[in-house]
Each structure stands twice: as structure tokens, then as C-alpha cells.
Design an enzyme around this catalytic site. Structure first.
Site: not given
Length: 520
Positions: A132, A162, A236-237, A294
Site C-alpha cells: 500500500h 500487502d 512507518n509502513s 470452496v
């Protein structure tokens, strides 16, 4: 793809790889970066009765931070332009009460800018961060601890976790971090978080591991987070989560917050999962996971009691969703209870998804099920050839070979440096008050190009519409063909010096100046 998600007691789970302005627009799920440090179990056992002074603990933090910091990078991204306004829509009138709608439709479109973190995992320049942080970017700039900057390309991404793998070409060996074994992380272990909260690069915070294998309202089946109380904020990501040996045990990805900022609850993707994704992307250009096709639910206490099961374990097939998929071809039916895969017990439906996903597609496995037969359950063994889990974005050529994805994807900008230029003549020279001057007039600058971000020594935008380019790298230019020919000989990293002139309304003079930058 962002959505507001209330967590327990009114908190929000947010992504934190973006600037404050952008995070207001995407109001949510800003994923962050934290770093965890776990002491070796044998060391802790030996030191069981040893009192560690604050000075000793402080020295340990300082040593680990010094060891890790050189490999932590700051990531600046430029996003795509917002979608163009649909001129066919009903427009707000200037006299309308809907002023916000009027300005929304009439303000010029500009690219978004964001800040995140990452870390180098190989001396050749491979970088791990959150997807992101870099998704929908047209340009990604990596800044190292020593101040050097490089434009990064995306090698591959994995939406399920991510994660994104980037690559920079530094032309030299770079400091890198080792991925540790996140399974050894324990509740209470000290950790450090490194990254660039609010763009403040080389920021280090300390905390402990609050919990392991934590699920959140927004996690995928492949995200069992390490929870920490180390301070994590926007920007900080993608930064590393390291233990007291300086090993990465997680990549900070989310926070729980009621304000949008630090509330003491951060989540990091364990390094074991990150390492698996990293290796898959390097090998395949994407992550390939096994898939049954499924819908599932877990066996709970009530289900076990009603169906006469000894333990509340297993996964229930609520529906065979893909009629041409692996499960359907193998003969799995609605309401089958899957209790084992290759003789490994299945705890619940999440456990089943994880086990199946860890097996390569097209591999044959044995699934143990319980199937209703009248009032009894009959155990059966079923052989299944797995499909490939859909959803992951492959970055491959038509022939199947892997390639690196440039930050602009397949888009090719045919304009030299993103500049729309016109040749000066008597008419436009008079219009722009450039009488007697020669060169190329800038009519438009692509806002997604790197040159739109070039600053002068005063911090102002270096180039603008109606500026006149007269020389490039000591060569006079008067035609677009000449300018394009010179630009086409330049490569990333080459220096550029432009002699530029423009009319100054304050002094009423044509002012010459120098614009210098490096090709990105």
C-alpha cells in the site's frame, strides 16, 4: 480499496504509509511500520536471575539501532493523477449552494505524494515494504541513510500480505538486514521499530511484543500479525521489525487507533511469511499458492456436539464455489468436513486455507474428510490436484518469463523529460515578452514526471510553463528535435544543466537562470 473499519471499543485499523493530507482522504486503514526485538531464549534463561540496569538496556537499544539503521530506507512516492472529471455529469452552478462540489469539479488535478518506509534485504538493492506504500505510484524514490537517492522499480507485489519487493541500482554493495525466525518471537520480548513516521526518517522507537498471531478485522488468511506497543505512526509502513540481535522479525503494516495516530497497538507481518513472499516473487515474479475453490467455515463447539465429533476441530465446506475447480473435480461436496491434509490435523478453516496456500499449485495432496451418510459420518480419503489461488498480480511477459515492472508500468512517456515544448517565433516571443530571445518555450509539464518535482536552490519549483529553455548541457537548442536528440542520449543518473530564461513581472526584465538536476 480503503474502507473505514471500526475495531473493538471504537478504534480504527489504519494503513500508515502515506502523508497526512492523503491519509485524510483515505481516512482508514493506514498500515504502519514497527520493529520488534526478541532476546534469544538461551540468553534469557541464563540471565533469569540477573537484574539488567537501565544503562545496559539503553546500550543494547543503541547498539541494535546503529546496526540496523543503515539498511532502513525512506520511500517517497508520487501517485497517479486523479481521474479526469466527467464533463457529461451535471455540473454545479457557480451560484449553487453546493460550493464544495463546484470547487471539486473545477480545481486542477494534481498527483498525490506519500511517504513510507522499507529496508534492504540484499546487498544488490532489493527492498521490502508494504504494497500500500507504493501501489498506484508513477514514481518511487528511495533515500538511504547517507542521503543518496535512487529511483526504484517494482519487482513484484502480493496483495494477500500487502507486501512489495522493490529494486534499486546503486552500482555498489549496500547494507542489508537479515530476516530472522519470527516463530521464536515471544510475548514480552523487547523490540525496536524503525522507519519514517510523518517523513521523519531514521526514527527509532522501542516496545515489547504484546501478542503473536493476532488477527484484525482487515487481515487476510495470510496475515497473522505480531502485535507491539512500540510507537508506530503514519509513514512507518513497510519498515522493519527487529529483535535484539538486529534480525527482522516483522514488517509493520497496521495500527489500531481512535485518532489516526499512535495508540500503542501496532501490527507487523511476521518475517517468516515475508520471507516466503520475497522468495516467491524473486523466483516467479508473483506468489503462487495452492487453491481448492470452496467456501469454508470452522467447526465450533456446537457443531461438534450436534454432529457427534470428539473435538471442535476441522473446516466445513459450506459450498463448492468453483464447479470446474480442484475441489469439484476431486469430488468434494457441500457440508463435507475436512479434518486433515496429508495426515496433518486441521484446526479450523483459517488453518486449512494456510496449509493449502503453502502447497504449490498443481501438486497432488490427500484430504481426509467426514461425510454425512444418513445419521452417521463416514471418513473418506480424497486425492486433490490443487489449482492456483487467484488474485495475486503476476508480473510476467507473454512468454512466461519474469521481468521487473517499471514504476510507470507499460506506459511510455514520449515527451522529453515530460515537457511539451514549442519553438519560439516572433508572435509568441511578443506574447510572452521574450523579444529577441531564442530557445524552446515550455507550454506544459507532465505533473507525473520527475522534472515537475525539481526544486531551485530557494526551494521553489525550478521550471514552469512559459519558461524558455535556451541551452542543455552546454548545447544551444532552438528546435524540439534538437532537444529530444540530446535528451535521448542521457541515461538515469546523468547530470543535466539547463540555461533558462523567463519574464519577471516584478522587474519587467527577462531573467536568465540555471536549472540543474539528475536524470531519474
Amino acid at each position: 480499496m480503503f474502507r473505514i473499519l471500526k475495531a473493538v471499543e471504537g478504534n480504527f485499523y489504519r494503513r500508515h504509509g502515506h502523508s497526512a493530507a492523503f491519509s485524510i482522504v483515505v481516512l482508514i486503514f493506514l498500515m504502519n511500520t514497527g520493529t520488534l526485538f526478541a532476546q534469544p531464549p538461551d540468553t534469557l534463561q541464563k540471565a533469569k536471575n540477573v537484574v539488567i540496569s537501565p544503562e545496559q538496556l539503553s546500550a543494547t537499544f543503541a547498539d541494535v539501532a546503529k546496526q540496523v539503521e543503515p539498511a532502513v530506507v525512506n520511500i517517497d512516492t508520487k501517485g497517479k493523477l486523479p481521474e479526469a472529471r466527467n464533463q457529461g455529469d451535471e455540473k454545479a452552478d457557480e451560484n449553487s449552494d453546493d460550493i464544495l462540489e463546484y470547487f471539486r469539479r473545477n480545481l486542477p488535478r494534481r498527483p498525490s505524494y506519500a511517504v513510507g518506509s522499507g529496508f534492504i534485504v540484499d546487498k544488490s538493492g532489493y527492498i521490502l515494504t508494504n504494497n500500500h506504500v507504493v501501489e498506484d505510484s508513477v514514481r518511487i524514490v528511495i533515500r538511504l541513510q547517507n542521503g543518496e537517492e535512487y529511483v526504484a522499480k517494482i519487482v513484484g507485489i502480493d496483495e494477500e500480505t500487502d507486501l512489495a519487493v522493490l529494486k534499486i541500482e546503486a552500482g555498489k554493495d549496500l547494507p542489508f538486514l537479515k530476516l530472522g525466525n519470527s516463530e521464536n518471537s515471544r510475548i514480552g520480548d523487547w523490540v525496536l521499530a524503525l522507519g519514517s513516521p510523518f517523513g521523519l526518517d531514521r526514527t527509532v522507537t522501542a516496545g515489547i511484543i504484546s501478542q503473536t498471531k493476532r488477527e484484525t478485522p482487515t487481515n487476510s488468511p495470510f496475515q497473522k500479525f505480531i502485535q507491539t506497543d512500540a510507537a508506530i505512526n503514519r509513514g512507518n509502513s513497510g519498515g522493519p521489525l527487529v529483535n535484539m540481535r538486529g534480525e527482522v522479525i516483522g514488517i509493520n503494516s497496521q495500527i489500531a487507533t481512535s485518532t489516526g495516530d499512535y495508540n500503542g497497538i501496532g501490527f507487523a507481518l511476521p518475517s517468516n511469511e515475508a520471507g516466503y513472499v520475497y522468495r516467491q516473487i524473486l523466483d516467479n515474479g508473483k506468489v503462487r499458492r495452492g487453491y481448492l475453490g470452496v467456501y469454508l467455515d470452522s467447526v465450533g463447539r456446537e457443531f461438534a456436539e450436534v454432529y457427534g465429533l470428539k473435538q471442535a476441530k476441522g473446516a466445513i465446506v459450506t459450498s463448492v464455489r468453483d464447479k470446474d475447480g480442484a475441489a469439484a473435480k476431486a469430488g468434494l461436496l457441500d457440508n463435507d468436513i475436512i479434518i486433515a491434509v496429508d495426515n496433518e490435523t486441521i484446526e479450523n478453516h483459517q488453518d486449512l486455507i494456510g496449509k493449502i496456500a503453502s502447497i504449490p499449485p498443481n501438486k497432488n495432496i490427500q484430504i481426509t474428510i467426514l461425510r454425512e451418510s444418513g445419521k452417521t459420518l463416514v471418513q473418506k480419503e480424497i486425492n486433490v490436484k490443487l489449482d492456483e489461488r487467484p488474485g495475486s498480480q503476476a508480473i510476467v511477459e507473454d512468454d512466461g518469463s519474469r521481468r521487473k515492472l517499471p514504476v510507470k508500468g507499460n506506459a511510455v512517456n514520449t515527451l522529453p523529460f515530460g515537457l511539451t515544448l514549442i519553438e519560439i517565433n516572433a508572435k509568441n516571443a511578443e506574447t510572452y515578452r521574450l523579444d529577441g530571445e531564442k530557445g524552446l518555450l515550455i507550454r506544459k509539464i507532465d505533473p507525473e514526471s520527475f522534472i515537475a518535482d525539481i526544486k531551485s536552490s530557494t526551494g521553489a519549483t525550478a521550471l514552469g510553463s512559459n519558461d524558455l529553455i535556451q541551452r542543455i548541457n552546454r548545447q544551444t537548442v532552438t528546435t524540439s528535435a534538437e532537444f529530444s536528440r540530446i535528451v535521448n542520449t542521457l541515461k538515469v543518473g546523468d547530470p543535466v544543466v539547463l540555461n533558462v530564461a523567463s519574464y519577471d513581472r516584478r522587474t519587467k526584465l527577462v531573467v536568465p537562470r540555471i536549472v540543474q538536476f539528475t536524470v531519474q
